[in-house]
Design a protein around this motif. Structure first.
Motif, mmCIF file in Angstrom:
data_model
loop_
_atom_site.group_PDB
_atom_site.id
_atom_site.type_symbol
_atom_site.label_atom_id
_atom_site.label_comp_id
_atom_site.label_asym_id
_atom_site.label_seq_id
_atom_site.Cartn_x
_atom_site.Cartn_y
_atom_site.Cartn_z
ATOM 1 N N ARG A 288 0.838 -1.204 0.000
ATOM 2 C CA ARG A 288 0.000 0.000 0.000
ATOM 3 C C ARG A 288 0.870 1.249 0.000
ATOM 4 N N GLU A 289 1.895 1.235 0.831
ATOM 5 C CA GLU A 289 2.793 2.392 0.902
ATOM 6 C C GLU A 289 3.519 2.583 -0.429
ATOM 7 N N ARG B 272 1.134 4.085 -2.818
ATOM 8 C CA ARG B 272 0.974 5.524 -2.546
ATOM 9 C C ARG B 272 2.154 6.308 -3.098
#
Length: 182
Positions: free
Chosen positions: A92-93, A96
């Motif tokens: 997820r990071e 992002r």
């Protein structure tokens, strides 16, 4: 007085005291039963009890091993689950970061395109200005020639005539300019 002493006093045999042959037969029967039970049945009973004890202990050991294996499997599952959670968080990071980077790249590309469009517009404006200036110069030349023709009194439509009029005008300027300087 007791019952046994009473029977002894009467001279009769006591029902509580057995006869000697009964005592011998009873003792012999007891010894046979004791030997049979002690030598034959007791080892078999001991063996059966040991087998059951081993089976129970083996079952307990198996249950403990199975419980330990289940605990290890549970710990592995939890570790894998935690690792999967960390991996999902990392992904997820990373997504992002990639989105932010893509956004920055798109913004930069858009700004570069805007600069290119502005520069192209400035270039087009400059080209249009140069073209307008050239047209204006041509128009101004034509109007000047026409005005000069009216002033001089001759038509300057012909190129040879224009050259003659301009040459004559320049000569007059030289002569007037030279006389004024003297």
């Amino acid at each position: 007085m007791t019952l046994a002493s009473k029977f002894l006093a009467e001279g009769t045999e006591s029902p509580l005291i057995p006869h000697a042959y009964e005592l011998v037969v009873g003792t012999f029967a007891f010894l046979v039963v004791f030997i049979v039970v002690g030598k034959i049945l007791t080892p078999r009973i001991q063996k059966t009890l040991e087998e059951r004890t081993e089976a129970i202990e083996g079952g307990i050991k198996k249950a403990e091993d199975a419980q330990a294996q289940a605990q290890r499997t549970l710990e592995e599952y939890r570790a894998k689950l935690e690792e999967a959670r960390h991996e999902a968080a990392r992904m997820r990071e990373e997504a992002r970061e990639q989105a932010a980077q893509l956004k920055a790249e798109l913004r930069e590309e858009a700004q570069a395109e805007a600069r290119r469009l502005v520069e192209a517009a400035h270039a087009q404006i400059e080209a249009d200005r140069q073209q307008a200036f050239a047209q204006l110069r041509g128009e101004l030349g034509r109007l000047s020639t026409e005005l000069a023709g009216r002033i001089v009194g001759e038509s300057l439509e012909d190129e040879a005539r224009q050259s003659r009029v301009i040459d004559r005008f320049l000569e007059e300027l030289e002569t007037t300019g030279g006389a004024a300087v003297r």
